[in-house]
Scaffold this active site. Structure first.
Site, PDB file in Angstrom:
ATOM      1  N   ARG A 101     -13.075  24.283   7.711  1.00 19.80           N
ATOM      2  CA  ARG A 101     -13.882  24.098   8.915  1.00 19.80           C
ATOM      3  C   ARG A 101     -13.518  25.135   9.971  1.00 19.80           C
ATOM      4  O   ARG A 101     -12.354  25.282  10.360  1.00 19.80           O
ATOM      5  CB  ARG A 101     -13.648  22.699   9.464  1.00 19.80           C
ATOM      6  CG  ARG A 101     -14.318  22.418  10.793  1.00 19.80           C
ATOM      7  CD  ARG A 101     -15.806  22.360  10.665  1.00 19.80           C
ATOM      8  NE  ARG A 101     -16.413  21.707  11.824  1.00 19.80           N
ATOM      9  CZ  ARG A 101     -17.633  22.001  12.274  1.00 19.80           C
ATOM     10  NH1 ARG A 101     -18.349  22.930  11.675  1.00 19.80           N
ATOM     11  NH2 ARG A 101     -18.121  21.355  13.294  1.00 19.80           N
ATOM     12  N   GLN A 120      -4.011  20.852  15.985  1.00 13.92           N
ATOM     13  CA  GLN A 120      -4.265  20.409  14.609  1.00 13.92           C
ATOM     14  C   GLN A 120      -3.000  20.571  13.758  1.00 13.92           C
ATOM     15  O   GLN A 120      -2.694  19.716  12.921  1.00 13.92           O
ATOM     16  CB  GLN A 120      -5.423  21.219  14.005  1.00 13.92           C
ATOM     17  CG  GLN A 120      -6.007  20.632  12.726  1.00 13.92           C
ATOM     18  CD  GLN A 120      -6.979  19.492  12.980  1.00 13.92           C
ATOM     19  OE1 GLN A 120      -6.987  18.907  14.060  1.00 13.92           O
ATOM     20  NE2 GLN A 120      -7.765  19.144  11.979  1.00 13.92           N
ATOM     21  N   GLY A 188     -16.199  13.917  12.801  1.00  8.87           N
ATOM     22  CA  GLY A 188     -17.265  13.051  12.310  1.00  8.87           C
ATOM     23  C   GLY A 188     -17.360  13.031  10.801  1.00  8.87           C
ATOM     24  O   GLY A 188     -17.694  11.997  10.196  1.00  8.87           O
ATOM     25  N   THR A 209       1.950  -5.488   3.483  1.00 15.24           N
ATOM     26  CA  THR A 209       2.194  -6.918   3.331  1.00 15.24           C
ATOM     27  C   THR A 209       2.603  -7.290   1.912  1.00 15.24           C
ATOM     28  O   THR A 209       3.384  -8.216   1.709  1.00 15.24           O
ATOM     29  CB  THR A 209       0.928  -7.709   3.719  1.00 15.24           C
ATOM     30  OG1 THR A 209       0.502  -7.295   5.028  1.00 15.24           O
ATOM     31  CG2 THR A 209       1.165  -9.200   3.717  1.00 15.24           C
ATOM     32  N   GLU A 211       4.423  -7.681  -1.524  1.00 14.38           N
ATOM     33  CA  GLU A 211       5.841  -7.722  -1.912  1.00 14.38           C
ATOM     34  C   GLU A 211       6.788  -7.842  -0.713  1.00 14.38           C
ATOM     35  O   GLU A 211       7.918  -7.380  -0.747  1.00 14.38           O
ATOM     36  CB  GLU A 211       6.222  -6.482  -2.740  1.00 14.38           C
ATOM     37  CG  GLU A 211       5.385  -6.280  -3.986  1.00 14.38           C
ATOM     38  CD  GLU A 211       5.613  -7.364  -5.024  1.00 14.38           C
ATOM     39  OE1 GLU A 211       6.604  -8.094  -4.925  1.00 14.38           O
ATOM     40  OE2 GLU A 211       4.788  -7.483  -5.945  1.00 14.38           O
ATOM     41  N   ASP A 213       6.473  -8.676   3.843  1.00 14.55           N
ATOM     42  CA  ASP A 213       6.042  -8.072   5.109  1.00 14.55           C
ATOM     43  C   ASP A 213       7.030  -6.997   5.540  1.00 14.55           C
ATOM     44  O   ASP A 213       8.249  -7.168   5.422  1.00 14.55           O
ATOM     45  CB  ASP A 213       5.943  -9.167   6.179  1.00 14.55           C
ATOM     46  CG  ASP A 213       5.676  -8.601   7.550  1.00 14.55           C
ATOM     47  OD1 ASP A 213       4.508  -8.330   7.857  1.00 14.55           O
ATOM     48  OD2 ASP A 213       6.655  -8.396   8.301  1.00 14.55           O
TER      49      ASP A 213
END
Length: 428
Positions: A101, A120, A188, A209, A211, A213
């Protein structure tokens, strides 16, 4: 439900639609007044006779407990390793898009890749470095788990239990946040479902979550660290992962040298010894201070109340220790790399990981005068420069993951004709 006939007293209920992973058919099972045949007892490690007598092939409580834990940690090992895979995919998509980009640039000159923008690079390059760090840490974890399954060594079982809990918690939490960063870094186009960030984010979210928290698992790591800390002062041994606490904890807890606290040269900041010492100093201080706080508060609040009063401190300690293990394994991987060119590239990425982590917690180092103000500034400046250097080899670094297009499956991450494929998919 149409193809499975339940027996009397057995109820099955579907859990319904979930945020992600709906290909996994979760349900609830209930037994009402159902007698389980003795042939179906879960009695691999222990049994109960008809007259109520308990027997086990494993002679001690510790061995039985260790064998049981050995069955539980496999899922955590798999989740930590799989989470790194998700991180590799998302980082590959975001970085390839950022190289492709082009947007804006100097007047009357071609537009530049958005990865040339410092903002970036700040988003994605430390993430790329972390991906490599977690790769080597989880490879080590898998090796230790394999060794544990072969030997059933008690110390190794305990070590892998804590290490798998810590790495699973730390890496899955990091990847969950990184997925959102990668999506935002692609603008976008990153919001388009076909480019997969939404699906990856939803499917991976439960890793925090599964095995156990993550917050609970970090407490297990902290509890194990405190146990090892207590054993240190009782003449006990420490397993390999925790050995730095035994070998030189006193030096890490000593007052920082005011001379080295000011050293700001690049050679010093990129020295693996400085980096690892900094990580270990932080962990050792956190461990000592939380041990003292727990002892103090337990007198008035009791064990549970003291633990709850120090809970955030304990979680920070666990994360600090896991980061220390990760860095140690990364440094070891760099040292063992046989190819000089590849080793130089890995060293660059390792240095970025280490300095970025130190900078992110620079307040801790400043509070104990481990890093003087001028050194803190030099760390920040060098971390930004290393991000720029890693950007120059970012394509090669993500290509080294060897993820073919049919695995990344995001048009904006295709290695050729990305825009053409993307526009075709969305109907242009």
């Amino acid at each position: 439900m149409k193809t499975h006939q339940t027996l009397p007293g057995v109820e099955i209920q579907d859990c319904g639609q979930k945020v992600g992973l709906n290909g996994v058919d979760n349900g609830a099972l209930r037994f009402r007044s159902v007698r389980i045949p003795r042939d179906n007892l879960l009695n691999r490690f222990g049994d109960v006779s008809r007259d109520g007598k308990y027997t086990s092939s494993l002679p001690t409580i510790n061995k039985r407990f260790g064998a049981t834990l050995g069955e539980l940690v496999g899922g955590r090992v798999a989740l930590a390793y799989s989470s790194v895979g998700v991180l590799k995919v998302s980082a590959t998509i975001a970085i390839r898009y950022s190289l492709l980009r082009q947007q804006f640039g100097p007047p009357k000159q071609p537009e530049v890749s958005i990865l040339d923008y410092q903002s970036q690079q700040h988003k994605l390059m430390p993430m790329l470095a972390s991906t490599y760090a977690y790769h080597f840490a989880t490879v080590y974890l898998v090796e230790k788990y394999s060794e544990m399954k072969k030997t059933n060594d008690e110390q190794l079982v305990a070590d892998v239990h804590a290490l798998s809990a810590g790495l699973k918690s730390y890496i899955t939490s990091y990847t969950a946040k990184a997925l959102s960063v990668c999506r935002e870094a692609c603008g976008g186009h990153g919001y388009a479902a076909v480019n997969r960030f939404g699906g990856l984010r939803n499917d991976h979210d439960i890793f925090q979550t599964f095995e156990g928290d993550n917050t609970v698992l970090l407490q297990q790591v902290a509890a194990d660290l405190l146990k090892r800390y207590k054993e240190k002062f009782q003449g006990g041994t420490l397993t390999v992962t925790w050995s730095y606490l035994r070998e030189s904890m006193s030096s890490y807890l000593a007052q920082p040298n005011p001379v080295t606290a000011r050293w700001e040269g690049e050679d010093h900041l990129r020295d693996p010894k400085f980096q690892l010492d900094a990580f270990r100093h932080r962990t050792s201080r956190l461990l000592q201070s939380v041990a003292m706080r727990l002892k103090k508060h337990s007198k008035t609040l009791g064990t549970f109340g003291a633990w709850n009063r120090c809970l955030n401190h304990l979680l920070t300690l666990a994360e600090s220790h896991i980061e220390t293990v990760i860095l140690a394994k990364f440094i070891e991987a760099v040292r063992k790399c046989p190819d000089p060119s590849a080793r130089a590239g890995l060293k660059l990425v390792c240095d970025l990981y280490a300095l970025d982590r130190i900078w992110n917690d620079i307040g801790t180092y400043r509070n104990v005068d481990y890093v003087a103000p001028n050194k803190a500034k030099a760390i920040h400046k060098l971390a930004e420069y290393l991000s720029f250097q890693v950007r120059n080899v970012a394509k090669e670094l993500v290509d080294a993951f060897e993820l073919p297009d049919h695995v990344t499956r995001a048009p904006i991450a295709m290695q050729a004709d990305a825009y053409a494929q993307y526009t075709q998919v969305v109907g242009f």
